[in-house]
Design an enzyme around this catalytic site. Structure first.
Site, PDB file in Angstrom:
ATOM      1  N   VAL A  57       0.834  -1.204   0.000  1.00 11.23           N
ATOM      2  CA  VAL A  57       0.000   0.000   0.000  1.00 11.23           C
ATOM      3  C   VAL A  57       0.870   1.256   0.000  1.00 11.23           C
ATOM      4  CG1 VAL A  57      -1.776   1.296   1.271  1.00 11.23           C
ATOM      5  CG2 VAL A  57      -1.886  -1.208   1.156  1.00 11.23           C
ATOM      6  N   CYS A  58       2.003   1.189   0.681  1.00  9.19           N
ATOM      7  CA  CYS A  58       2.866   2.374   0.844  1.00  9.19           C
ATOM      8  C   CYS A  58       3.237   3.047  -0.476  1.00  9.19           C
ATOM      9  CB  CYS A  58       4.116   2.023   1.645  1.00  9.19           C
ATOM     10  SG  CYS A  58       3.736   1.417   3.307  1.00  9.19           S
ATOM     11  N   PRO A  59       3.699   2.298  -1.479  1.00  9.35           N
ATOM     12  CA  PRO A  59       4.060   3.008  -2.713  1.00  9.35           C
ATOM     13  C   PRO A  59       2.860   3.671  -3.388  1.00  9.35           C
ATOM     14  CG  PRO A  59       4.318   0.638  -3.004  1.00  9.35           C
ATOM     15  CD  PRO A  59       4.035   0.875  -1.550  1.00  9.35           C
TER      16      PRO A  59
END
Length: 192
Positions: free
Chosen positions: A47-49
């Site tokens: 999810v972070c990117p």
């Protein structure tokens, strides 16, 4: 440290990757600007990117509003640089337009109350700090759910409107929508 809306935001400082280079940054560097300080768990995850790229792609929209987005995790600046330099198709960021602050000591994450102590990573926190360094808004998500850039921009627009006009913004308010004059709320409520 205890966070409270309407009180000074905790100071932060550290090494960030800014435009592909290491740079020491601190909250005071952004005095006079609105700051979104965001936390994410780890580089090279799932999810972070998507969040980092979304905020990066909207960097000009924040800049138009005199705001800076700074994202941070407990990774090192070296991990951030590798993450930035790795192509998107390979799970990296492929270059971005916002600073990534390294927090390997966990101090910033701890000061902002988002550190998961036993895991050594941060929840997905997003903190809006006004140009005077005052904390105006806090959102903290559990790890599996990303944040909305559109909602961050909406909140920024609302807080800026309130600062400029002294009126308040109702639920689901967007720039250009009706606001409420607290001295004459009937005007709003007679139409809504």
């Amino acid at each position: 440290m205890s966070l409270q809306i309407g009180k000074p935001a905790p100071d932060f400082k550290g090494t960030a990757v800014v435009n592909g280079a290491f740079e020491e940054i601190k909250l005071a560097d952004y005095k006079g600007k609105w700051v979104f300080l965001g936390f994410y768990p780890l580089d090279f995850t799932f999810v972070c990117p998507t969040e980092i790229v979304a905020f990066s792609e909207a960097a000009s929209k924040f800049a138009e509003r005199n705001a800076q987005v700074i994202l941070t995790s407990t990774d090192s600046e070296y991990s951030h640089l590798a993450f930035i330099n790795t192509p998107r198709k390979e799970g990296g960021l492929g270059g971005i337009n916002i600073p990534l602050l390294a927090d390997p000591s966990h101090k910033v994450s701890r000061d902002y109350g988002v550190l998961i102590e036993d895991a050594g990573v941060a929840f997905r926190g997003l903190f809006l700090i006004d140009p005077k360094g005052v904390l105006r808004q806090i959102t903290i998500n559990d790890l599996p759910v990303g944040r909305s850039v559109d909602e961050a921009l909406r909140l920024l627009d609302a807080f800026q409107f309130v600062e400029e006009h002294g009126e308040v913004c109702p639920a689901n308010w967007h720039k250009g929508s009706d606001t409420i004059d607290t001295k004459n709320p009937e005007k709003y409520f007679s139409k809504h």
